[in-house]
Design a protein around this motif. Sequence first.
Motif: not given
Length: 95
Positions: A22-26, A31-36, A66-73, A87-95
């Motif tokens: 499953n591909e999840i687009d972040l 957020l800046d996807i390159s900094k996740i 990090t190049a596409t911002g896609i989280l594959t589950i 069903t659930g929550t994706v949590i993303a964190i950047t520095a």
Amino acid sequence: MMKIATKTVTVTTGNGGSTYQNEIDLNDMGLDISKIIACYFEPTNAGIGLTSTGGGQCTLAKNYNTATGILTISIGSTTYCRPMTWTGTVIAITA
């Protein structure tokens, strides 16, 4: 500065020992996807149903690009896992 964003998503799995991706687009999380630096998926229906007493388990794996911002589950299932929707929550964190 650290930032945290969340997003509710739905992912699916089936049976027969296959792996379902499953591909999840972040990119739409603000957020800046390159900094996740970390992504998590927390399903609200964590109970896993089996169709038989044969045992086995469904497993969740994730891979963030990090190049596409896609989280594959990926949900790998044994022969005895029943098809289900998570069903659930994706949590993303950047520095």
